[in-house]
Design a protein around this motif. Structure first.
Motif, PDB file in Angstrom:
ATOM      1  N   ALA A  70      16.271 -13.894  40.672  1.00 35.91           N
ATOM      2  CA  ALA A  70      16.379 -15.250  40.131  1.00 35.91           C
ATOM      3  C   ALA A  70      15.309 -15.510  39.077  1.00 35.91           C
ATOM      4  N   GLU A  71      14.116 -14.999  39.300  1.00 41.69           N
ATOM      5  CA  GLU A  71      13.027 -15.182  38.336  1.00 41.69           C
ATOM      6  C   GLU A  71      13.348 -14.484  37.004  1.00 41.69           C
ATOM      7  N   ILE A  72      13.819 -13.271  37.079  1.00 39.44           N
ATOM      8  CA  ILE A  72      14.174 -12.529  35.871  1.00 39.44           C
ATOM      9  C   ILE A  72      15.373 -13.186  35.186  1.00 39.44           C
ATOM     10  N   ARG A  73      16.343 -13.610  35.958  1.00 35.52           N
ATOM     11  CA  ARG A  73      17.529 -14.283  35.399  1.00 35.52           C
ATOM     12  C   ARG A  73      17.121 -15.536  34.623  1.00 35.52           C
ATOM     13  N   ALA A  74      16.239 -16.321  35.190  1.00 31.55           N
ATOM     14  CA  ALA A  74      15.775 -17.541  34.527  1.00 31.55           C
ATOM     15  C   ALA A  74      15.073 -17.214  33.217  1.00 31.55           C
ATOM     16  N   MET A  75      14.263 -16.172  33.225  1.00 31.38           N
ATOM     17  CA  MET A  75      13.542 -15.791  32.011  1.00 31.38           C
ATOM     18  C   MET A  75      14.502 -15.294  30.923  1.00 31.38           C
ATOM     19  N   VAL A  76      15.481 -14.504  31.315  1.00 33.11           N
ATOM     20  CA  VAL A  76      16.416 -13.941  30.337  1.00 33.11           C
ATOM     21  C   VAL A  76      17.351 -15.021  29.798  1.00 33.11           C
ATOM     22  N   LEU A  77      17.887 -15.847  30.678  1.00 34.49           N
ATOM     23  CA  LEU A  77      18.862 -16.853  30.259  1.00 34.49           C
ATOM     24  C   LEU A  77      18.236 -18.133  29.724  1.00 34.49           C
ATOM     25  N   VAL A  87      16.058 -13.282  21.085  1.00 30.74           N
ATOM     26  CA  VAL A  87      16.672 -12.109  20.457  1.00 30.74           C
ATOM     27  C   VAL A  87      17.766 -12.545  19.488  1.00 30.74           C
ATOM     28  N   ALA A  88      18.565 -13.531  19.866  1.00 31.27           N
ATOM     29  CA  ALA A  88      19.613 -14.040  18.975  1.00 31.27           C
ATOM     30  C   ALA A  88      19.017 -14.612  17.693  1.00 31.27           C
ATOM     31  N   ARG A  89      17.891 -15.302  17.813  1.00 28.28           N
ATOM     32  CA  ARG A  89      17.236 -15.863  16.630  1.00 28.28           C
ATOM     33  C   ARG A  89      16.796 -14.747  15.677  1.00 28.28           C
ATOM     34  N   VAL A  90      16.246 -13.677  16.216  1.00 29.88           N
ATOM     35  CA  VAL A  90      15.832 -12.535  15.391  1.00 29.88           C
ATOM     36  C   VAL A  90      17.052 -11.935  14.694  1.00 29.88           C
ATOM     37  N   ARG A  91      18.134 -11.791  15.424  1.00 25.10           N
ATOM     38  CA  ARG A  91      19.359 -11.217  14.831  1.00 25.10           C
ATOM     39  C   ARG A  91      19.914 -12.111  13.729  1.00 25.10           C
ATOM     40  N   LEU A  92      19.880 -13.414  13.928  1.00 26.54           N
ATOM     41  CA  LEU A  92      20.381 -14.339  12.904  1.00 26.54           C
ATOM     42  C   LEU A  92      19.536 -14.261  11.635  1.00 26.54           C
ATOM     43  N   ARG A  93      18.242 -14.202  11.791  1.00 23.60           N
ATOM     44  CA  ARG A  93      17.375 -14.086  10.619  1.00 23.60           C
ATOM     45  C   ARG A  93      17.610 -12.764   9.901  1.00 23.60           C
ATOM     46  N   MET A  94      17.875 -11.726  10.651  1.00 23.38           N
ATOM     47  CA  MET A  94      18.112 -10.412  10.074  1.00 23.38           C
ATOM     48  C   MET A  94      19.405 -10.424   9.253  1.00 23.38           C
ATOM     49  N   ALA A  95      20.397 -11.167   9.719  1.00 19.66           N
ATOM     50  CA  ALA A  95      21.696 -11.203   9.038  1.00 19.66           C
ATOM     51  C   ALA A  95      21.680 -12.033   7.772  1.00 19.66           C
ATOM     52  N   SER A  96      20.699 -12.957   7.651  1.00 22.81           N
ATOM     53  CA  SER A  96      20.693 -13.827   6.466  1.00 22.81           C
ATOM     54  C   SER A  96      19.872 -13.290   5.325  1.00 22.81           C
TER      55      SER A  96
END
Length: 88
Positions: A61-68, A79-88
């Protein structure tokens, strides 16, 4: 690569660290500095959990909370933010 290998590379591979600084000018500090510390507890639980031990509900549960991002900004969002910046 496995999470453990990725963690080791981020922490100890100077060539990869230099490449990250060039490829991710806005996010390299997070990728090299904070991401490894966020991956460490996942790797520490995942390896025994996948190979030899049973994980407790509290551990997962602790790891799930951190990841999600339950109660915090999650690793997936970062990670999604890094990917979005990389794509622009």
């Amino acid at each position: 690569q496995t999470l453990g290998t990725l963690l080791t590379l981020l922490q100890h591979d100077d060539t990869l660290q230099r490449a990250i600084k060039i490829a991710f000018p806005h996010d390299w500090k997070w990728l090299i500095g904070q991401l490894p510390s966020q991956l460490e507890p996942i790797v520490a639980l995942r390896n025994p959990g996948a190979h030899s031990e049973r994980l407790s509900r509290d551990q997962t549960a602790e790891i799930r909370a951190m990841v999600l991002g339950i109660g915090c900004e999650g690793l997936m969002v970062q990670v999604a933010r890094v990917r979005l910046r990389m794509a622009s």
